[in-house]
Design an enzyme around this catalytic site. Sequence first.
Site, PDB file in Angstrom:
ATOM      1  N   ASN A 116      91.861  -0.271  32.786  1.00  0.00           N
ATOM      2  CA  ASN A 116      93.279  -0.645  32.769  1.00  0.00           C
ATOM      3  C   ASN A 116      93.633  -1.605  33.907  1.00  0.00           C
ATOM      4  O   ASN A 116      94.789  -1.888  34.152  1.00  0.00           O
ATOM      5  CB  ASN A 116      94.166   0.613  32.840  1.00  0.00           C
ATOM      6  CG  ASN A 116      93.943   1.405  34.119  1.00  0.00           C
ATOM      7  OD1 ASN A 116      93.149   1.011  34.983  1.00  0.00           O
ATOM      8  ND2 ASN A 116      94.650   2.521  34.256  1.00  0.00           N
ATOM      9  N   ASP A 126      89.329   6.208  47.837  1.00  0.00           N
ATOM     10  CA  ASP A 126      90.127   7.260  47.187  1.00  0.00           C
ATOM     11  C   ASP A 126      89.375   8.575  47.111  1.00  0.00           C
ATOM     12  O   ASP A 126      88.179   8.651  47.393  1.00  0.00           O
ATOM     13  CB  ASP A 126      90.575   6.790  45.785  1.00  0.00           C
ATOM     14  CG  ASP A 126      89.465   6.087  45.011  1.00  0.00           C
ATOM     15  OD1 ASP A 126      88.281   6.330  45.305  1.00  0.00           O
ATOM     16  OD2 ASP A 126      89.790   5.290  44.111  1.00  0.00           O
ATOM     17  N   HIS A 161      92.939  -1.079  37.147  1.00  0.00           N
ATOM     18  CA  HIS A 161      93.205  -0.474  38.465  1.00  0.00           C
ATOM     19  C   HIS A 161      92.140  -0.865  39.478  1.00  0.00           C
ATOM     20  O   HIS A 161      91.004  -1.169  39.133  1.00  0.00           O
ATOM     21  CB  HIS A 161      93.406   1.046  38.374  1.00  0.00           C
ATOM     22  CG  HIS A 161      92.175   1.858  38.147  1.00  0.00           C
ATOM     23  ND1 HIS A 161      92.219   3.115  37.595  1.00  0.00           N
ATOM     24  CD2 HIS A 161      90.852   1.619  38.398  1.00  0.00           C
ATOM     25  CE1 HIS A 161      90.989   3.598  37.531  1.00  0.00           C
ATOM     26  NE2 HIS A 161      90.156   2.724  38.003  1.00  0.00           N
ATOM     27  N   GLU A 183      97.083   2.370  39.968  1.00  0.00           N
ATOM     28  CA  GLU A 183      97.211   2.243  38.518  1.00  0.00           C
ATOM     29  C   GLU A 183      98.293   1.206  38.179  1.00  0.00           C
ATOM     30  O   GLU A 183      99.175   0.927  39.002  1.00  0.00           O
ATOM     31  CB  GLU A 183      97.625   3.604  37.927  1.00  0.00           C
ATOM     32  CG  GLU A 183      96.640   4.746  38.207  1.00  0.00           C
ATOM     33  CD  GLU A 183      95.413   4.747  37.289  1.00  0.00           C
ATOM     34  OE1 GLU A 183      94.953   3.654  36.875  1.00  0.00           O
ATOM     35  OE2 GLU A 183      94.891   5.839  37.001  1.00  0.00           O
TER      36      GLU A 183
END
Length: 242
Positions: free
Chosen positions: A136, A67, A138, A143
Amino acid sequence: MNIEIFQTEEQLDRRAAEIIAEVVKTEDHPTLGLATGGTPVGTYKALIELHQQQKFTFKHVRTANLDEYVGLPKDHEQSYYYYMNEHLFKHIDLPLDQAHIPDGTASDLDAECRRYDDILASFGRIDVQILGIGHNGHIGFNEPADALQAGTHCVQLTDDTIQANARFFSSIDEVPKQAITVGVGPILKSKKILLLAKGESKADILHQALKGPITTQCPASLLQTHPNLYVLADEAAGRKLK
Ligand code: PGA
């Protein structure tokens, strides 16, 4: 799933580096999926040490990062391009034209995503994909959501992720709100996945991802379906897996 828990970060990093080095040394045309963030810094350091000690080459290796932030130029200290250069590329003999990172400054971000998918397609399968895990759940910047995307796409970062990454910027307002991320398709297609987790703050999410239900609301839980997953955790992150 292979879960290995280490007493020290150094042991974890050394083990991760050995797994990566083995692929580099034995595959004819190795492809590495690379991650950024705090977790893999030590792994790259250990990999550089192995490269220097054992004198193997990266000249035949191709890499693709997961990313990049939208809007940060390559010379921005928080861009993942800058990170990779600092923590790995400038210390090894990998030809830079074989190292791929999405371009977060592309004027046409959709076209950039398609260009990146073409690069990944040219790799065939990634030999070893390095992953961290977000608080979270990810992976990359995929996400939690009702549906996950297979291909490279632009994503709106969640407040959780922006807050977690604010530590790298001088203020939270400077954290980009968008990123380009590889989708879950190429990650799950990789021949081997190395999921790295360090620190107490990852203990709950790591347990949920590996022992809880498989759900797009915890993207890392999809890794349970992978036939060749290596989880390397330190004592603190792996506390609930014992
Ligand atoms: P971290 O990030 O390594 O900085 O904890 C992991 C991630 O967000 O994937």
